[in-house]
Write an enzyme that holds these catalytic residues in place. Structure first.
Site, PDB file in Angstrom:
ATOM      1  N   THR A  75      43.557 -40.126 -18.822  1.00 19.23           N
ATOM      2  CA  THR A  75      44.419 -39.865 -17.669  1.00 19.23           C
ATOM      3  C   THR A  75      45.633 -40.780 -17.677  1.00 19.23           C
ATOM      4  O   THR A  75      46.769 -40.332 -17.464  1.00 19.23           O
ATOM      5  CB  THR A  75      43.628 -40.019 -16.360  1.00 19.23           C
ATOM      6  OG1 THR A  75      42.639 -38.987 -16.289  1.00 19.23           O
ATOM      7  CG2 THR A  75      44.544 -39.901 -15.147  1.00 19.23           C
ATOM      8  N   ASN A 154      39.326 -28.067 -22.938  1.00 17.26           N
ATOM      9  CA  ASN A 154      38.067 -28.750 -22.665  1.00 17.26           C
ATOM     10  C   ASN A 154      36.958 -27.814 -22.215  1.00 17.26           C
ATOM     11  O   ASN A 154      35.774 -28.112 -22.383  1.00 17.26           O
ATOM     12  CB  ASN A 154      38.272 -29.852 -21.618  1.00 17.26           C
ATOM     13  CG  ASN A 154      38.983 -29.356 -20.376  1.00 17.26           C
ATOM     14  OD1 ASN A 154      40.077 -28.807 -20.462  1.00 17.26           O
ATOM     15  ND2 ASN A 154      38.384 -29.541 -19.220  1.00 17.26           N
ATOM     16  N   GLN A 182      40.532 -33.609 -26.453  1.00 13.02           N
ATOM     17  CA  GLN A 182      39.377 -32.864 -26.945  1.00 13.02           C
ATOM     18  C   GLN A 182      39.446 -32.618 -28.453  1.00 13.02           C
ATOM     19  O   GLN A 182      38.431 -32.279 -29.069  1.00 13.02           O
ATOM     20  CB  GLN A 182      39.248 -31.531 -26.204  1.00 13.02           C
ATOM     21  CG  GLN A 182      38.904 -31.648 -24.745  1.00 13.02           C
ATOM     22  CD  GLN A 182      37.525 -32.248 -24.505  1.00 13.02           C
ATOM     23  OE1 GLN A 182      36.666 -32.236 -25.370  1.00 13.02           O
ATOM     24  NE2 GLN A 182      37.316 -32.778 -23.303  1.00 13.02           N
ATOM     25  N   SER A 202      41.459 -40.124 -25.889  1.00 19.23           N
ATOM     26  CA  SER A 202      40.491 -40.874 -25.099  1.00 19.23           C
ATOM     27  C   SER A 202      39.251 -41.085 -25.952  1.00 19.23           C
ATOM     28  O   SER A 202      38.660 -40.118 -26.458  1.00 19.23           O
ATOM     29  CB  SER A 202      40.132 -40.120 -23.818  1.00 19.23           C
ATOM     30  OG  SER A 202      39.278 -40.894 -23.001  1.00 19.23           O
ATOM     31  N   HIS A 204      36.098 -41.948 -25.485  1.00 20.78           N
ATOM     32  CA  HIS A 204      34.730 -41.561 -25.137  1.00 20.78           C
ATOM     33  C   HIS A 204      34.420 -40.094 -25.408  1.00 20.78           C
ATOM     34  O   HIS A 204      33.259 -39.685 -25.329  1.00 20.78           O
ATOM     35  CB  HIS A 204      34.429 -41.914 -23.672  1.00 20.78           C
ATOM     36  CG  HIS A 204      35.023 -40.995 -22.663  1.00 20.78           C
ATOM     37  ND1 HIS A 204      34.279 -40.050 -21.988  1.00 20.78           N
ATOM     38  CD2 HIS A 204      36.282 -40.868 -22.189  1.00 20.78           C
ATOM     39  CE1 HIS A 204      35.046 -39.397 -21.145  1.00 20.78           C
ATOM     40  NE2 HIS A 204      36.267 -39.862 -21.247  1.00 20.78           N
ATOM     41  N   THR A 241      46.333 -57.554 -19.854  1.00 22.00           N
ATOM     42  CA  THR A 241      45.526 -58.112 -20.929  1.00 22.00           C
ATOM     43  C   THR A 241      44.677 -57.024 -21.578  1.00 22.00           C
ATOM     44  O   THR A 241      44.010 -56.248 -20.893  1.00 22.00           O
ATOM     45  CB  THR A 241      44.606 -59.225 -20.392  1.00 22.00           C
ATOM     46  OG1 THR A 241      45.412 -60.250 -19.813  1.00 22.00           O
ATOM     47  CG2 THR A 241      43.742 -59.809 -21.489  1.00 22.00           C
ATOM     48  N   CYS A 328      34.547 -30.539 -10.464  1.00 18.83           N
ATOM     49  CA  CYS A 328      35.488 -31.444  -9.816  1.00 18.83           C
ATOM     50  C   CYS A 328      34.892 -32.842  -9.781  1.00 18.83           C
ATOM     51  O   CYS A 328      33.761 -33.084 -10.185  1.00 18.83           O
ATOM     52  CB  CYS A 328      35.825 -30.956  -8.406  1.00 18.83           C
ATOM     53  SG  CYS A 328      34.416 -30.960  -7.278  1.00 18.83           S
TER      54      CYS A 328
END
Length: 389
Positions: A75, A154, A182, A202, A204, A241, A328
């Site tokens: 995001t 996705n 994705q 991303s 993960h 950081t 959602c």
């Protein structure tokens, strides 16, 4: 634990399980003190972990190492890229409009840093592919703007014609962003072939840690304005950081993902096994975007008359984790904006389930799902098994 009782995870598009090698890399980093901006030995070791990971992310994306900026996840990466303010060859550039498809992730659909009034939403066809004629019609002759289209959806796994979209953007004088969240680890990523000015990732989604992502630009001479302003971290592109352990884990995940993206035959076989089995149980099964080019790991399907929300609960009770077509933030099932944009009738869209596989998915897990599915169908709507396609 027996095969019958072992939990099964088939929701990799929401977030893949952490790879063992990633966990080990992160533990090593967590055990070592040091701020990467410090000049002493501990700081230099932290810096070394970050730069080693940066090289691995760049390799996954066929990009230059210095083109990679680490951020907190997909995001934030999209928010950074979706900026009307860019630097191009050292000069400020202000982009007039944001052009995005109707099937984008919510972090793109909300427009990023563009005003809602400056957003142009482009239609898709029944497979969820961007209408290229409409895109060129909107882009031709307009002031320079930003075109933002995801590499792969996705929910349905549909892969967009990125090279063609990049050609339109280049020909019409627009910048081009690709949300590749994705796509990473599941297909080849190539900003040069796509003519993409920025891509976003991303970790993960392909076995890395949550809370770390990246913005990767094709040229460091053309970059979006910083979203997080603070110190000079990440070459002044993202203040704060650095999360050394997460970045190191991101890099470790990229090593495996690059290898997997080069050979998806295992996932193709699993998806074919799944979809053949689904049709054997219910001939009326609808597989969304079945004829389109899709990610090998993703299948989005529906059986008319079987609510996705009810089916999800039934699978969860059997310790099998799957997803609806859309969820959602509260976890409640909602009507998918992706399927709606594809012209899917609301009643059928509410029946959509998504199975997404990944690095640790096995044939036994798919077979277990297919063992449970007819029992669940018989419990929820036994007539569905006898309806023709």
């Amino acid at each position: 634990m027996s095969r019958q009782n072992a939990p099964i995870y088939l929701d990799h598009n929401a977030g893949a399980p952490l790879r063992p090698a990633v966990r080990e890399t992160m533990i090593e980093a967590l055990a070592d003190a040091g701020n990467a901006s410090s000049v002493h030995g501990h700081g230099r070791r932290a810096r070394g972990r970050i730069e080693a990971a940066r090289e691995k992310v760049a390799r996954l994306c066929n990009a230059k190492t210095r083109a990679v900026t680490f951020v907190s996840g997909g995001t934030e990466a999209n928010m950074t890229a979706l900026s009307p303010s860019w630097q191009d060859q050292g000069a400020p550039v202000y982009l007039d409009k944001l052009y995005n498809s109707a099937v984008e992730h919510p972090s793109v659909m909300t427009g990023g840093r563009f005003a809602v009034a400056d957003q142009v939403v482009l239609p898709v066809d029944s497979s969820g592919l961007v209408n290229l004629d409409k895109l060129e019609e909107a882009a031709r002759g307009a002031e320079p703007g930003l075109i933002s289209v995801m590499a792969a959806n996705n929910e349905t796994g549909v892969i967009q014609p990125l090279a063609e979209i990049g050609d339109i953007a280049n020909r019409c004088g627009h910048f081009f962003h690709v949300d590749a969240v994705q796509a990473a680890g599941r297909m080849t990523i190539d900003p040069d072939a796509w003519k993409a000015d920025a891509i976003t990732l991303s970790a993960h989604k392909f076995g890395g840690p949550q809370g770390i992502g990246a913005v990767v630009v094709r040229s460091t001479a053309r970059v979006p304005s910083a979203l997080m302003i603070g110190g000079g971290q990440e070459n002044w592109r993202r203040g704060g950081t650095e999360n050394v352990a997460a970045i190191a884990g991101f890099g470790a995940a990229c090593d495996a993902a690059l290898e997997e993206a080069a050979d998806t035959r295992h996932l193709i076989r699993l998806r074919a096994r799944l979809e053949t089995g689904l049709r054997a149980v219910c001939p009326a099964t609808v597989i969304f975007a079945e004829t389109a080019d899709r990610l090998a790991n993703t299948s989005c399907f529906a059986v008319p008359g079987i609510s996705a929300e009810t089916a999800l609960i039934a699978f969860d009770l059997e310790r099998v984790s799957v997803s609806s077509g859309s969820a959602c933030s509260s976890g409640k099932v909602s009507v998918s904006h992706v399927l709606t944009a594809m012209g899917v009738e609301e009643g059928l869209a509410r029946c959509a389930l998504r199975l997404s596989m990944g690095w640790n998915t096995t044939e036994d897990e798919i077979d277990r799902f297919l063992e449970l599915w007819p029992k669940i169908v018989d419990r929820l709507n036994p007539e569905a098994r006898h309806k023709a396609a």
